[in-house]
Design an enzyme around this catalytic site. Structure first.
Site, PDB file in Angstrom:
ATOM      1  N   THR A  17      -9.927  -7.226   1.517  1.00 10.76           N
ATOM      2  CA  THR A  17      -9.023  -8.120   0.708  1.00 10.76           C
ATOM      3  C   THR A  17      -8.276  -8.968   1.670  1.00 10.76           C
ATOM      4  O   THR A  17      -7.760  -9.861   1.054  1.00 10.76           O
ATOM      5  CB  THR A  17      -8.477  -7.072  -0.206  1.00 10.76           C
ATOM      6  OG1 THR A  17      -7.561  -6.272   0.684  1.00 10.76           O
ATOM      7  CG2 THR A  17      -9.093  -6.449  -1.058  1.00 10.76           C
ATOM      8  N   SER A 112      -1.519  -7.697   9.472  1.00 13.88           N
ATOM      9  CA  SER A 112      -0.518  -7.352   8.792  1.00 13.88           C
ATOM     10  C   SER A 112       0.448  -6.027   9.010  1.00 13.88           C
ATOM     11  O   SER A 112       0.854  -6.355  10.021  1.00 13.88           O
ATOM     12  CB  SER A 112      -0.944  -7.185   7.255  1.00 13.88           C
ATOM     13  OG  SER A 112       0.064  -6.956   6.223  1.00 13.88           O
ATOM     14  N   HIS A 113       0.517  -5.280   8.215  1.00 12.53           N
ATOM     15  CA  HIS A 113       1.160  -4.141   8.585  1.00 12.53           C
ATOM     16  C   HIS A 113       0.629  -3.022   9.646  1.00 12.53           C
ATOM     17  O   HIS A 113       1.240  -1.887   9.808  1.00 12.53           O
ATOM     18  CB  HIS A 113       1.842  -3.239   7.222  1.00 12.53           C
ATOM     19  CG  HIS A 113       0.437  -2.954   6.565  1.00 12.53           C
ATOM     20  ND1 HIS A 113      -0.241  -3.584   5.964  1.00 12.53           N
ATOM     21  CD2 HIS A 113       0.026  -1.755   6.125  1.00 12.53           C
ATOM     22  CE1 HIS A 113      -1.300  -3.342   5.267  1.00 12.53           C
ATOM     23  NE2 HIS A 113      -1.342  -1.895   5.470  1.00 12.53           N
ATOM     24  N   ASP A 276       7.247  -6.744   7.524  1.00 11.00           N
ATOM     25  CA  ASP A 276       6.202  -5.980   8.150  1.00 11.00           C
ATOM     26  C   ASP A 276       5.693  -6.887   9.411  1.00 11.00           C
ATOM     27  O   ASP A 276       6.209  -7.902   9.758  1.00 11.00           O
ATOM     28  CB  ASP A 276       5.028  -5.721   7.130  1.00 11.00           C
ATOM     29  CG  ASP A 276       4.319  -6.782   6.865  1.00 11.00           C
ATOM     30  OD1 ASP A 276       4.915  -7.967   6.665  1.00 11.00           O
ATOM     31  OD2 ASP A 276       3.064  -6.806   6.326  1.00 11.00           O
ATOM     32  N   ASP A 278       3.264  -9.114   9.813  1.00 11.32           N
ATOM     33  CA  ASP A 278       3.206 -10.741   9.739  1.00 11.32           C
ATOM     34  C   ASP A 278       4.070 -11.339   8.601  1.00 11.32           C
ATOM     35  O   ASP A 278       4.018 -12.404   8.053  1.00 11.32           O
ATOM     36  CB  ASP A 278       1.702 -11.054   9.237  1.00 11.32           C
ATOM     37  CG  ASP A 278       1.371 -10.479   7.852  1.00 11.32           C
ATOM     38  OD1 ASP A 278       1.786  -9.361   7.400  1.00 11.32           O
ATOM     39  OD2 ASP A 278       0.366 -11.121   7.121  1.00 11.32           O
ATOM     40  N   ASP A 280       4.830 -10.682   5.407  1.00  9.59           N
ATOM     41  CA  ASP A 280       4.587 -10.719   3.965  1.00  9.59           C
ATOM     42  C   ASP A 280       5.056  -9.666   2.990  1.00  9.59           C
ATOM     43  O   ASP A 280       5.070  -9.735   1.923  1.00  9.59           O
ATOM     44  CB  ASP A 280       3.259 -11.288   3.900  1.00  9.59           C
ATOM     45  CG  ASP A 280       2.196  -9.939   4.155  1.00  9.59           C
ATOM     46  OD1 ASP A 280       2.709  -8.998   4.471  1.00  9.59           O
ATOM     47  OD2 ASP A 280       0.897 -10.283   3.841  1.00  9.59           O
ATOM     48  N   ARG A 281       5.262  -8.279   3.580  1.00 11.95           N
ATOM     49  CA  ARG A 281       5.830  -7.603   2.731  1.00 11.95           C
ATOM     50  C   ARG A 281       7.193  -7.350   2.957  1.00 11.95           C
ATOM     51  O   ARG A 281       8.015  -7.656   3.963  1.00 11.95           O
ATOM     52  CB  ARG A 281       4.999  -6.122   3.344  1.00 11.95           C
ATOM     53  CG  ARG A 281       3.497  -6.426   2.974  1.00 11.95           C
ATOM     54  CD  ARG A 281       2.927  -4.888   3.245  1.00 11.95           C
ATOM     55  NE  ARG A 281       1.378  -5.012   3.147  1.00 11.95           N
ATOM     56  CZ  ARG A 281       0.572  -4.273   2.758  1.00 11.95           C
ATOM     57  NH1 ARG A 281       1.094  -2.781   2.513  1.00 11.95           N
ATOM     58  NH2 ARG A 281      -0.721  -4.247   2.529  1.00 11.95           N
ATOM     59  N   GLU A 363       2.477  -2.853  -5.605  1.00 10.75           N
ATOM     60  CA  GLU A 363       3.282  -1.905  -5.470  1.00 10.75           C
ATOM     61  C   GLU A 363       3.396  -1.439  -3.592  1.00 10.75           C
ATOM     62  O   GLU A 363       4.283  -0.763  -3.161  1.00 10.75           O
ATOM     63  CB  GLU A 363       2.747  -0.452  -5.850  1.00 10.75           C
ATOM     64  CG  GLU A 363       1.387  -0.198  -5.809  1.00 10.75           C
ATOM     65  CD  GLU A 363       1.004  -0.002  -4.204  1.00 10.75           C
ATOM     66  OE1 GLU A 363       1.678   0.758  -3.665  1.00 10.75           O
ATOM     67  OE2 GLU A 363       0.021  -0.370  -3.883  1.00 10.75           O
ATOM     68  N   LYS A 375       2.230 -13.302  -0.458  1.00  7.31           N
ATOM     69  CA  LYS A 375       3.385 -12.641  -0.686  1.00  7.31           C
ATOM     70  C   LYS A 375       4.248 -12.932   0.410  1.00  7.31           C
ATOM     71  O   LYS A 375       3.780 -13.273   1.560  1.00  7.31           O
ATOM     72  CB  LYS A 375       3.021 -10.995  -0.604  1.00  7.31           C
ATOM     73  CG  LYS A 375       2.079 -10.649   0.249  1.00  7.31           C
ATOM     74  CD  LYS A 375       1.812  -9.166   0.013  1.00  7.31           C
ATOM     75  CE  LYS A 375       0.806  -8.604   0.861  1.00  7.31           C
ATOM     76  NZ  LYS A 375      -0.599  -8.755   0.440  1.00  7.31           N
ATOM     77  N   ARG A 495      -5.465   6.335  -1.889  1.00  7.12           N
ATOM     78  CA  ARG A 495      -4.395   5.937  -2.384  1.00  7.12           C
ATOM     79  C   ARG A 495      -4.485   6.518  -3.692  1.00  7.12           C
ATOM     80  O   ARG A 495      -5.356   6.411  -4.417  1.00  7.12           O
ATOM     81  CB  ARG A 495      -4.155   4.561  -2.304  1.00  7.12           C
ATOM     82  CG  ARG A 495      -4.173   3.861  -0.924  1.00  7.12           C
ATOM     83  CD  ARG A 495      -3.239   2.541  -1.121  1.00  7.12           C
ATOM     84  NE  ARG A 495      -3.506   1.615  -0.110  1.00  7.12           N
ATOM     85  CZ  ARG A 495      -3.005   1.760   1.255  1.00  7.12           C
ATOM     86  NH1 ARG A 495      -2.360   2.880   1.637  1.00  7.12           N
ATOM     87  NH2 ARG A 495      -3.218   0.865   2.103  1.00  7.12           N
TER      88      ARG A 495
END
Length: 542
Positions: A17, A112-113, A276, A278, A280-281, A363, A375, A495
């Site tokens: 994704t 990302s994270h 985070d 990059d 975006d969070r 979430e 985001k 998850r």
């Protein structure tokens, strides 16, 4: 000189994704990064002479892969590349730069994270001209190309200077090294009431922002300390490091414990936030008050009109299916549509492009709006600060008022990480096989009303996405959702999302663990998590 290099396909280059994510050692293999970049270019049409945006989160291997991308972009016929100084661009800043420059698209180098370093993770994703992640028709074409690629094109040239802002040439292509922060900071200043926020900070309001030694450090220093006047040192861990200072740059209560402990201390600042790897969070914590990402989305949507950029109101709200229904009640009160989408920001992008939604959230700590097509962690923090400045209340007071108005969605996510993929797949297969028999049965969570495997029909193009997560819905409105994540690099992550709604006349002050205890037991009963995974408790709870 353009070289055509013979190669052979790698069979593990299917992007998820959020692009292709693998261990650094995988990306560092000869031809590996080159194969994927060429597969992206081969899957696109009409980019000759066009502009490409390139940048990343500064993690280990970032600079090396950017040099490869620049030489391959020149060899493949791009006319111009915009690259962030030092190879740095946060994901939302990259999205903005793509949109503002009219670029054909962009390559964002990030995992990302996920953690960074020579033994950790790296990633590449392609963003299209709207600034958002590539849609499935593009990623499907990329996947197909990775399995048949026989050669790639690359310019035989020295590495470019990435540290000096200015213009240079590479073959017949122009390379512009640009300030990665300024245009993004200007965009934020156009959306929010910086004067009101500055006045609140000057009046003694205190905040702490943890960049987690990741990409948002320079952005946060520029915006929070320089433009908004917060004291030097407000930004914690503000220098981007290739290994993120051995942090795991995921803004949750496990990995941002330093910030959490500070916000729970007797002398805590008024407001705390983190971002985070990059950018975006986001994580939002008031003094002695943690705000779940689902609740944050709902509060931001309910109060967005207090910021100048959203004074005209919202066109709609969108949330991912696993995100709690808190935003649904806000949409109902505002009289705007609520869209429930699969996980993945690209689904929001379609709604934003169509003018059907204004604010979106997941979430997993991702929140954003129609200002970009990703985001945006700092955006969420600034909207919170704008709301706090206008309302003159604490985070805890705003949350209490929100629950008193809308009710409370007690919510948590339990992650079971690094499960053997065959075990994770078997668990999900067994769940799907049981769907027809579950309705009407009773367990510790109550009576099951319905059970399904979430499917989504995109209202903008009627495309259908199936198998997006198993939902167990109870008669009292509670639910448990099971989904395998696509953001890890090894094994599988299960998850489990747990949600219990309590109306305004119920107990709004319970501890989240107590409120969700019956659903936690129900999830174990329904899915036999311990039996399939061998894990008695989750790796991470958020």
């Amino acid at each position: 000189m353009i070289q055509t290099v013979s190669t052979q396909p790698f069979t593990d280059q299917k992007p998820g994704t959020s692009g292709l994510r693998k261990k650094v050692r995988i990306f560092a293999q000869p031809h590996y990064a080159e194969n994927f970049v060429q597969s992206v270019f081969d899957s696109l049409d009409g980019f000759a002479g066009q502009t490409l945006v390139v940048g990343g989160d500064g993690r280990y291997l970032n600079r090396e892969v950017i040099q490869i991308v620049l030489k391959m972009a020149a060899a493949n016929g791009f006319g111009r590349v915009l690259v962030g100084q030092g190879g740095i661009l946060s994901t939302p800043a990259a999205s903005h730069l793509i949109r503002a420059s009219g670029a054909f698209g962009g390559l964002v180098l990030s995992a990302s994270h996920n953690p960074g370093g020579p033994d950790e993770d790296f990633g590449i994703k392609y963003n299209i001209g709207n600034g958002g992640p590539a849609p499935e028709k593009v990623t499907d074409a990329i996947i197909e190309r990775t399995l048949s690629i026989e050669s790639y094109k690359i310019l035989d040239a020295p590495d470019m200077d990435l540290d000096t802002i200015g213009t240079a040439t590479l073959g017949g292509m122009t390379v512009d090294v640009v300030d990665p922060v300024a245009a993004y900071a200007d965009l934020m200043e156009s959306l929010f009431d910086f004067a009101a926020i500055r006045a609140k900070i000057a009046g003694g309001f205190t905040l702490a922002f943890d960049s987690m030694s990741a990409v948002t450090g320079p952005y946060a220093v520029e915006i929070f300390e320089k433009r908004l006047g917060a004291p030097q040192g407000t930004v914690m861990n503000g220098t981007p490091l290739p290994d993120f200072g051995h942090h795991h740059p995921d803004p949750n209560l496990v990995h941002a414990k330093q910030l959490y402990d500070r916000m729970m201390a007797p002398d805590a600042p008024d407001f705390g936030a983190a971002s985070d790897g990059d950018g975006d969070r986001n994580l939002i914590i008031g003094r002695h008050c943690y705000v779940t990402p689902s609740d944050s989305l709902a509060v931001l949507a309910a109060n967005a009109h207090l910021a100048p950029g959203y004074a005209a109101g919202l066109k709609g709200i969108a949330r991912s299916m696993p995100t709690s229904g808190a935003a649904d009640r806000v949409a109902e009160k505002l009289g705007v549509p609520l869209y429930e989408t699969p996980t993945g920001w690209k689904f929001f992008g379609n709604l934003l492009d169509a003018g059907m939604a204004t604010i979106c959230g997941e979430e997993s700590a991702g929140t954003g709006s129609d200002h970009v097509r990703e985001k945006d962690g700092i955006w969420a923090v600034l909207l919170w600060l704008n709301i706090l400045a206008v309302r003159g209340e604490s985070v805890a007071a705003i949350m209490a008022d929100h629950w008193a108005t809308y009710g409370r969605n007690y919510y948590a996510r339990h992650d079971y990480e690094a499960i053997a993929k065959d075990k994770a797949d078997a668990l999900m297969a067994a769940l799907r096989a049981s769907l027809d028999s579950l309705p009407g049965t009773t367990n510790s969570g109550g009576t099951i009303k319905s059970a399904d495997d979430f499917a989504y029909t995109d209202p903008t193009d009627q495309s259908v996405s199936r198998n997006q997560g198993v939902r167990i819905l109870f008669t009292d409105g509670s639910r448990v959702v099971f989904r395998l994540s696509g953001t890890g690099t090894e094994g599988a992550t299960l998850r489990v999302y747990l949600e219990r709604y309590v109306d305004t006349d119920g107990d709004l002050g319970m501890a989240t663990g107590d409120a969700l205890a019956p659903l936690i037991a129900a999830a174990q009963d329904v899915a036999d998590i311990a039996g399939y995974t061998g894990m008695d408790e989750p790796s991470v709870i958020t």
